[in-house]
Each structure stands twice: as C-alpha cells, then as structure tokens.
Write a protein that holds these residues in place. Structure first.
Motif, PDB file in Angstrom:
ATOM      1  N   THR A 125       0.834  -1.206   0.000  1.00  0.00           N
ATOM      2  CA  THR A 125       0.000   0.000   0.000  1.00  0.00           C
ATOM      3  C   THR A 125       0.862   1.248   0.000  1.00  0.00           C
ATOM      4  O   THR A 125       0.623   2.194  -0.758  1.00  0.00           O
ATOM      5  N   ILE A 126       1.877   1.250   0.843  1.00  0.00           N
ATOM      6  CA  ILE A 126       2.705   2.463   0.977  1.00  0.00           C
ATOM      7  C   ILE A 126       3.553   2.696  -0.276  1.00  0.00           C
ATOM      8  O   ILE A 126       3.722   3.838  -0.724  1.00  0.00           O
ATOM      9  N   VAL A 127       4.039   1.619  -0.871  1.00  0.00           N
ATOM     10  CA  VAL A 127       4.810   1.789  -2.118  1.00  0.00           C
ATOM     11  C   VAL A 127       3.881   2.266  -3.238  1.00  0.00           C
ATOM     12  O   VAL A 127       4.216   3.158  -4.015  1.00  0.00           O
ATOM     13  N   ALA A 128       2.682   1.693  -3.299  1.00  0.00           N
ATOM     14  CA  ALA A 128       1.716   2.104  -4.338  1.00  0.00           C
ATOM     15  C   ALA A 128       1.332   3.573  -4.174  1.00  0.00           C
ATOM     16  O   ALA A 128       1.219   4.321  -5.148  1.00  0.00           O
ATOM     17  N   LEU A 129       1.163   3.987  -2.931  1.00  0.00           N
ATOM     18  CA  LEU A 129       0.694   5.344  -2.635  1.00  0.00           C
ATOM     19  C   LEU A 129       1.750   6.405  -2.953  1.00  0.00           C
ATOM     20  O   LEU A 129       1.448   7.448  -3.545  1.00  0.00           O
ATOM     21  N   HIS A 130       2.986   6.139  -2.540  1.00  0.00           N
ATOM     22  CA  HIS A 130       4.025   7.176  -2.650  1.00  0.00           C
ATOM     23  C   HIS A 130       4.860   7.088  -3.917  1.00  0.00           C
ATOM     24  O   HIS A 130       5.514   8.063  -4.275  1.00  0.00           O
TER      25      HIS A 130
END
Ligand SMILES: NC(=O)c1ccc[n+]([C@@H]2O[C@H](COP(=O)([O-])OP(=O)(O)OC[C@H]3O[C@@H](n4cnc5c(N)ncnc54)[C@H](O)[C@@H]3O)[C@@H](O)[C@H]2O)c1
Length: 290
Positions: A125-130
C-alpha cells in the motif's frame, strides 16, 4: 536569453502573482501541507485543482480559495484508483483550457511497523501510494508536459527525511520516499532537454499535521479494501523518546515546521525564482539531519 528573463519578470508581476496563468494539480490537498500549498499557489495566481480522497475536505479547500478571490476546483478520489487518475487529468485539462503546468505529488500517509512485523499489505500500500500513484499521474499527464509552448512546466514530488536517512519503524515509507527521488531525477532527465520541464523533490522533516499529531487524536485513513489505518505518533512514544527529540535538540531551529512553512518551500520550488533548479532534493527540516 532576454526573452526568458522577460518571461520570468512577467511571472513576477505583482499582483498577478508568480504562478499567474498556470494550472496546478496538488494531490492530498484537502488538508495539511497540500491544502496550504493549494492556498499559496492560488494566492500567486495559479488555477488550482484540489485532489483528495476526502471529498468534503477537498471541496471545502476549493471553496475557501474561491471565496478569497482565487480559482480552484475539487476533484475528489483515490490516487490508488487508475480510473480516478484518468478523470483527474481530464478534468484538470478542461479546467486549464487544455493546459497543465504543475503537478505536486503530495497525497500520502504512513503505515508504520518494525521490519519483522510489517505485512505485505502495509508494504504494497505504501509503495503504491508514494511511488506508483505519482508515476501513473505523471505518465497520464505526459501529453500536457511534453509540449513546446514556451510556458513553464513543473513536477514536484514530496518526500521525507525518512527516505533520505531511513527511519526505524518505517521500512515501507523509507523505501517509498527514497524511490521518489530517483523518479524525480528521471523526469528531469527525460523531459528537461526537449520540453524544459523541471522536476524536483521536496523532503520534509517534522511538520505539524495530523500525521505527526498524537495518535490518540483518532485520525485515520481507510485503505481501498476498507481497512482503517490510524495516523499519528503514539503519545507514549513521543513522551518516551530520547530527551534530545522531545526538546527538538535534533533540529537546529529547535521546533517543528508549520504546514504553511512546508507549503511555502513547495511554492518557492514551483516559482520562477527556482527556474534553474532542477532534479534536486530540497530538505525542509529546520536543519535536522545535516
Ligand atoms: N507531516 C510531516 O511531518 C511530513 C514529513 C515528511 C513528509 N510528509 C509528507 O507530506 C505529504 C503531506 O502530508 P501531511 O502531513 O500534510 O498529511 P495530511 O494527512 O495532513 O494530508 C494528506 C492528505 O492526503 C490525502 N490522501 C491520503 N491518501 C490519499 C489517496 N490515496 N488519494 C488521495 N488523497 C489521499 C489525505 O486525505 C489528506 O487530506 C505526505 O506525502 C507525507 O508523507 C509529511
């Protein structure tokens, strides 16, 4: 050369503002640093697209800008949704009469965990988001940046000191925010030579928003599949941190920054005052981590 200087002087013409005639997308601009960036950009004459997953906050931010004499629309949605990205670019281009000049990839949150407890979902999620979402936004906006109309074009990706120095408990966020700098430099190298696009990273230290407020305040975000992620830093952790951190002794200015100060740095980078600054990572930290 003199044309370029005239152009810069034109953009500095008060009261039109340093961003007069430009159209800017700011993701995550319903609140915090993004909302302040939207407000400051509008004050400098930009037409602003307030993009945020929180529809109410996005429309409130846009309404406040319009009420104070600026020009803004809200386009609400989740940057993790490909259809939203297509819609965001389409609506921005309509609002900008076929032009988009600035993208600030700012939307984001933290979902912390120590290495051995970080789940695949937290990581993805965090890699996709940022990283992935900013890439997809930039890719979708390519037709509006790969142009030769003599007008300025700027991409600003928001990073963090966690991405530059690493941070215990933030393996996913540190990786993602480090990735942002490589992406930024690649944009600068691909779109600078022919099209004059500038791309820079702005990396924040400790800025007062809900991301750094007490976790007990209850702020949360909801992932696309409905999971609640609590935001903020547990009070116990704040209180039990090293004395140096509690008293901000790690920050030469001895205080956290405000959202307005953080947004002002983004405005500076987007402005013609930074017309020869390209591919850089600007640290906005009060001097922390020097
Ligand atoms: N506050 C800090 O100290 C700090 C430090 C370093 C970096 N940053 C970065 O600055 C940026 C802004 O953070 P902030 O402190 O203003 O946080 P914030 O929570 O106050 O604002 C972030 C906004 O992004 C929106 N958002 C989150 N996920 C989204 C999604 N999937 N799609 C669309 N919108 C989404 C939220 O709704 C919110 O309005 C983030 O990228 C953050 O990682 C903040």
């Amino acid at each position: 050369m003199s044309n370029r200087l005239d152009q810069i002087a034109g953009h500095l013409n008060y009261p039109k503002g340093m961003l007069a005639g430009q159209v800017a997308i700011i993701t995550g601009s319903g609140q915090g640093i993004g909302a302040e960036t939207a407000r400051l950009f509008a004050k400098e004459g930009a037409k602003v697209v307030v993009a945020d997953v929180d529809a109410k906050k996005a429309s409130d931010t846009a309404a406040a800008i319009n009420a104070s004499g600026g020009s803004a629309i809200a386009v609400a949605g989740d940057v993790l949704d490909d259809k939203y990205i297509t819609e965001l670019i389409k609506k921005t281009a309509e609002f900008g009469n076929g032009k988009i000049h600035i993208i600030v990839n700012n939307a984001g949150y933290t979902w912390d965990g120590v290495i051995h407890k970080t789940t695949d979902k937290q990581w993805d999620t965090i890699v996709a988001l940022h990283c992935t979402a900013p890439f997809k936004i930039v890719r979708a906006a390519a037709p509006y940046f790969r142009v030769k109309d003599g007008e300025p074009r700027n991409i600003i990706n928001i990073s963090s000191t966690s991405g530059i120095h690493g941070n215990a408990g933030q393996i996913n966020y540190a990786l993602a925010k480090a990735g942002v700098t490589g992406m930024t430099k690649t944009i600068a190298k691909e779109w600078g030579p022919q099209f004059g696009v500038r791309a820079n990273t702005v990396a924040f230290g400790y800025i007062l928003t809900r991301l750094t407020a007490a976790k007990e305040a209850g702020a949360f975000v909801t992932t696309p599949d409905g999971e609640k992620v609590a935001l903020g830093i547990p009070s116990a952790q704040k209180a039990s941190g090293p004395n140096e951190v509690q008293q901000h002794l790690d920050i030469p200015l001895r205080r956290p920054g405000s959202a307005t100060e953080a947004a002002s740095a983004v405005l500076a980078v987007a402005s013609p005052l930074f017309s020869y600054v390209n591919g850089q990572t600007i640290s906005v930290t009060g001097g922390r981590n020097m």
